[in-house]
Design an enzyme around this catalytic site. Structure first.
Site, mmCIF file in Angstrom:
data_model
loop_
_atom_site.group_PDB
_atom_site.id
_atom_site.type_symbol
_atom_site.label_atom_id
_atom_site.label_comp_id
_atom_site.label_asym_id
_atom_site.label_seq_id
_atom_site.Cartn_x
_atom_site.Cartn_y
_atom_site.Cartn_z
ATOM 1 N N CYS A 49 64.987 13.376 103.989
ATOM 2 C CA CYS A 49 65.282 12.742 102.317
ATOM 3 C C CYS A 49 65.975 14.232 101.790
ATOM 4 O O CYS A 49 66.198 14.270 100.781
ATOM 5 C CB CYS A 49 63.889 13.003 101.223
ATOM 6 S SG CYS A 49 62.496 14.122 101.950
ATOM 7 N N ASN A 50 66.074 15.399 102.840
ATOM 8 C CA ASN A 50 66.223 16.740 102.158
ATOM 9 C C ASN A 50 68.261 16.625 102.672
ATOM 10 O O ASN A 50 68.712 17.406 102.302
ATOM 11 C CB ASN A 50 65.531 17.648 102.833
ATOM 12 C CG ASN A 50 64.037 17.134 102.478
ATOM 13 O OD1 ASN A 50 63.412 17.618 101.278
ATOM 14 N ND2 ASN A 50 63.696 18.659 103.114
#
Length: 415
Positions: A49-50
């Site tokens: 997600c990063n």
């Protein structure tokens, strides 16, 4: 061989940009296979997600970087070059160690990233794109990360996107004990969120997933949790105070056009990349929408401790990268040594063939002669090979490589 890294992360791009080059498992496999087919020697893709980052080992860094840039822009369907980070050599290796330690995450020192790095390597090895150099590099980064987490007692106060997400929601709307919460997604993020919601003694927890059988396994372990059919999720939301999503779906799972039946405020935390929730839902005065990027505002006592020790860990990383650089440099003599080994085998074979023309040998006698000659040649070459392995200057390795290739291959052919 050189290490290069090209990618995008939360530090350079907001979620609406990052989600354009998020990779599902199947897309990761396809991407690595394509990059290898285009001439890149090794490739590993880390997609969370990063971040979405492609790590490569290559003998042609500039060409490799351009291949990756072209691939990522094609994948996104537009030119995202201004958002990309590009790192080579020790800077790339330093970044990989920092990522594995969680020093480059939204939540510094978070626990999930270590498993994600390990999984990225395993997938690459299955595909055949994670070979000698990247396997060594990433394994060293994983081992170092585990050591740092133990040394600085990270495991005593674990942090993850799930734990910080629950803390974030609690700071925004107050105590969760009287709240009704719906979780959509039973993957790693969903299960982590569930774990921390249970610790908060939430009044009612509901869970929905596209595959209902996965919910049944959770319900067996937690009698207080209630299952919701995926197709009934919008109806269930009318009675909820909080919605937390974290699916791996490449498509929107909460659409704005179905969110008009709410009769009370709803706080939504979308932890997925690509996003699960249509950003337009926030047009409703009853909805507060937060994404994974909003977690950067969280303040946590344990987090402050991690910021303090981050620089200490970085200093130690420099030492690890230096060791890795020396190993990679010395590995460049492997083809030279292989050249010598091939020459040795050729000499033994030619000698045995010549002897066999003039004499008749039993199989055992021939095997003994072969072993004797091999031992003798290896004894003669032992010290030169040892000296080769101790070389640590790129120019000397290249120079010696050319000389040995000429002496042991081209020279022998001319003879």
């Amino acid at each position: 061989m050189q290490i290069v890294l090209v990618g995008i992360s939360h530090k350079q791009a907001p979620i609406e940009i990052r989600e354009r080059i998020a990779f599902t498992l199947s897309k990761r496999r396809n991407a690595m296979q394509q990059l290898i087919s285009e001439g890149i020697e090794e490739a590993v893709i880390l997609s969370t997600c990063n971040r979405s980052e492609i790590i490569a080992a290559t003998s042609q860094p500039e060409k490799c970087i351009q291949i990756i840039l072209n691939y990522l822009n094609d994948y996104a369907g537009e030119d995202l070059s201004p958002y990309f980070i590009i790192k080579e050599g020790e800077k790339a290796m330093l970044h990989i160690f920092e990522v594995a330690c969680g020093l480059d995450s939204i939540v510094i020192g978070e626990d999930q990233i270590l498993g994600q790095v390990k999984e990225a390597l395993e997938i690459a090895q299955e595909v055949g794109s994670g070979k000698k150099f990247l396997s060594k590099l990433i394994r060293e980064a994983i081992t170092f990360s585990k050591l740092m987490r133990t040394t600085y007692a990270f495991s005593e106060n674990p942090l993850s996107i799930g734990s910080i997400g629950v803390k974030f929601i609690k700071e925004r709307i107050g105590s969760l004990k009287t709240k009704k919460v719906l979780i959509i997604g039973t993957g790693k993020i969903g299960c982590l969120v569930l774990k921390y919601l249970l610790e908060e003694e939430v009044e009612e927890i509901y869970i929905a997933n596209r595959t209902h059988s996965k919910i049944n396994r959770i319900l067996e372990d937690h009698e207080s949790i209630r299952g919701v059919k995926y197709e009934d999720r919008y109806e269930a939301l009318t009675d909820m105070d909080i919605l937390i999503t974290g699916t791996s779906s490449p498509h929107i799972v909460i659409k704005e056009e179905y969110m008009h039946k709410l009769n009370k405020p709803l706080a939504i935390l979308d932890l997925a990349v690509p996003r699960d929730v249509d950003p337009n839902v926030e047009k409703s005065p009853l909805i507060q929408l937060f994404t994974v990027d909003d977690l950067q505002t969280i303040v946590d006592g344990h987090l402050q401790y991690r910021y303090c020790i981050a620089e200490k860990i970085r200093e130690l990383i420099y030492d690890e990268v230096e060791k890795m650089s020396i190993w990679m440099l010395q590995s460049q003599v492997d083809p030279i040594i292989e050249c010598i080994n091939t020459w040795q085998k050729q000499i033994i074979k030619e000698t045995l063939d010549q002897l066999s023309k003039n004499s008749s040998f039993e199989i055992s006698e021939k095997e003994y002669l072969e072993q004797l000659m091999g031992t003798s040649i290896r004894r003669v070459m032992r010290n030169p090979i040892k000296q080769l392995k101790n070389l640590n200057e790129p120019n000397k390795i290249e120079e010696y490589g050319k000389i040995i290739k000429h002496l042991f291959t081209e020279g022998s052919r001319k003879k």
